[in-house]
Design an enzyme around this catalytic site. Structure first.
Site, short mmCIF file in Angstrom:
data_model
loop_
_atom_site.label_atom_id
_atom_site.label_comp_id
_atom_site.label_asym_id
_atom_site.label_seq_id
_atom_site.Cartn_x
_atom_site.Cartn_y
_atom_site.Cartn_z
N GLU A 31 0.83 -1.21 0.00
CA GLU A 31 0.00 0.00 0.00
C GLU A 31 0.87 1.26 0.00
OE1 GLU A 31 -3.06 0.58 -0.58
OE2 GLU A 31 -3.69 -1.51 -0.68
N LEU A 63 11.58 4.68 -7.23
CA LEU A 63 10.13 4.67 -6.95
C LEU A 63 9.59 6.09 -6.72
CD1 LEU A 63 9.09 1.73 -4.57
CD2 LEU A 63 8.26 2.20 -6.85
N TYR A 116 9.04 9.92 -4.69
CA TYR A 116 8.37 10.33 -3.44
C TYR A 116 9.09 9.72 -2.23
CZ TYR A 116 4.70 11.56 -6.73
OH TYR A 116 4.01 12.10 -7.78
N TYR A 128 -6.55 6.87 4.02
CA TYR A 128 -6.77 5.86 2.99
C TYR A 128 -5.99 4.58 3.32
CZ TYR A 128 -5.75 2.94 -0.88
OH TYR A 128 -5.56 1.81 -1.62
N ASP A 142 -9.65 4.96 -2.99
CA ASP A 142 -8.54 5.41 -3.83
C ASP A 142 -9.10 5.96 -5.14
OD1 ASP A 142 -9.31 3.18 -5.23
OD2 ASP A 142 -7.30 2.34 -5.44
N CYS A 181 -25.97 1.01 -13.10
CA CYS A 181 -25.04 2.14 -13.14
C CYS A 181 -25.68 3.34 -13.84
CB CYS A 181 -23.77 1.73 -13.88
SG CYS A 181 -22.64 3.11 -14.13
S1 SF4 Z 1 -21.25 0.07 -15.75
FE1 SF4 Z 1 -19.48 0.96 -16.71
S2 SF4 Z 1 -19.34 3.01 -15.88
FE2 SF4 Z 1 -20.74 1.89 -14.58
S3 SF4 Z 1 -19.47 1.15 -12.90
FE3 SF4 Z 1 -19.54 -0.46 -14.44
S4 SF4 Z 1 -17.77 -0.12 -15.78
FE4 SF4 Z 1 -18.10 1.73 -14.57
#
Ligand code: SF4
Length: 357
Positions: A42, A85, A87, A125, A143, A212
């Protein structure tokens, strides 16, 4: 949210169990991850790609198989192994953190986000990532990959970084009460890294495609939006490749605090804002016959870009400089030289008329 969160979690975890990538630091399915490996990876993966990190991770665990071994290492050796690497504050904190874990926690990483946050170099994070991946604690690590998935899944139009809090809240809702926090964290990141990619997201392969919002609106590739960044300032200076009769060249250790602290470098002037004024800066070494190579090295730091004009010279008087050593191309890897300096050295070796003694 269109479907119950439980259902979305199951879809993502099922997808992950079929598509999880093999990575040097990732435990095999059903095996408890080694917290040292999770932490090390990480830290290395901050601002660095998986492909670049792979060999460095392998080198570190071969040299220092446990956090106690790393704690006993000299900082110079850690910086040398880290060289390339970037940083470098990460490497210094990595060592500090190993010493703290070895001395104050008997070599065992704390298991909670709060406990991990107390350690050097571990921000919110990283603490969440380690707590969930290494110890299966319910913590949400957001992230860049997760930011992208969440922005698209909810079609968040507000640009980053303004939308960060909203994204974090929504990511937490998606992760809430899931039975496998470690796998869920990795699955979330993996979805962003391999399917919900910055360009051309592969929505047809996505377990969340049906729900989505960005996909439905046809704006997936436009998200997340970002506030336009101000241009970075540029700094200028000169860097010197001084060779001797034996074909060696001079490097010295940078002392004090700040960028490159504790690393080796070719002698340089200070780095200033004006190119014209930088040309007039005096060399930090007294050598006669210095000449410009007619080449520059450029490097982009987080807060500024740097352009160094390369100068070359031949030492005939055994030049001395504090914390300096003469080295040859053969032992370059024994010193913690940042990429910028290696670039300058390569250019000089290719173009330096005085390279062979
Ligand atoms: S449907 Fe497409 S845009 Fe939506 S989360 Fe999945 S990969 Fe991403």
């Amino acid at each position: 949210m269109p479907k119950p969160v439980k259902h979305l979690q199951t879809q993502l975890l099922d997808w992950f169990s079929r598509h999880r990538r093999v990575m040097p630091w990732r435990a095999a399915k059903g095996v408890r991850p080694d917290p040292y490996h999770v932490w090390l990876s990480e830290i290395m993966l901050q601002q660095t790609t998986v492909v670049t990190v792979g060999p460095y991770f392998m080198k570190f665990i071969a040299k220092w198989p446990t956090v106690k071994h790393l704690a006993k290492a000299k900082l110079d050796d850690v910086l040398t192994a880290w060289a390339g690497l970037g940083y470098y504050a990460r490497a210094r904190n990595l060592h500090k953190c190993a010493v703290t874990v070895a001395n104050e926690h008997a070599g065992k990483f704390p298991e909670t986000v709060e406990g991990l946050r107390e350690l050097p170099g571990i921000g919110p994070y990283t603490a969440a990532a380690i707590a969930s991946i290494a110890f299966d604690r319910p913590a949400v690590a957001v992230d860049g990959n997760v930011e992208r998935v969440v922005s698209r899944f909810f079609a968040i139009e507000e640009p980053l970084p303004l939308s960060k809090d909203d994204i974090r809240r929504k990511a937490a809702r998606l992760a809430k009460d899931n039975p496998h926090p470690g796998d869920f964290t990795q699955a979330f990141m993996e979805l962003g890294a391999t399917v919900c990619t910055p360009r051309k997201p592969k929505c047809s392969l996505c377990p969340w495609a049906a729900d989505c919002a960005a996909r439905k609106k046809g704006v997936a590739e436009d998200l997340p939006r970002k506030v336009e960044k101000a241009q970075k300032p540029v700094r200028y200076g000169k860097v010197y490749y001084i060779s001797n009769r034996r074909g060696e060249f001079l490097i010295h250790k940078r002392t004090g605090q700040g960028l490159y602290e504790g690393l080796y470098q070719l002698p340089t002037t200070e780095w200033i804002d004006s190119r014209t004024a930088a040309r007039k800066l005096a060399a930090p070494v007294r050598i006669t016959g210095l000449e410009s190579l007619g080449a520059e090295v450029r490097h982009s730091f987080t807060h500024f870009d740097l352009i160094l004009e390369i100068w070359i010279g031949r030492d005939t008087k055994n030049t001395r400089l504090a914390h300096a050593v003469w080295i040859s191309a053969d032992n370059i890897d024994e010193y913690a030289l940042p990429t910028l300096m290696k670039k300058a050295i390569r250019l000089c070796m290719n173009g330096n008329p005085a390279k062979s003694a």
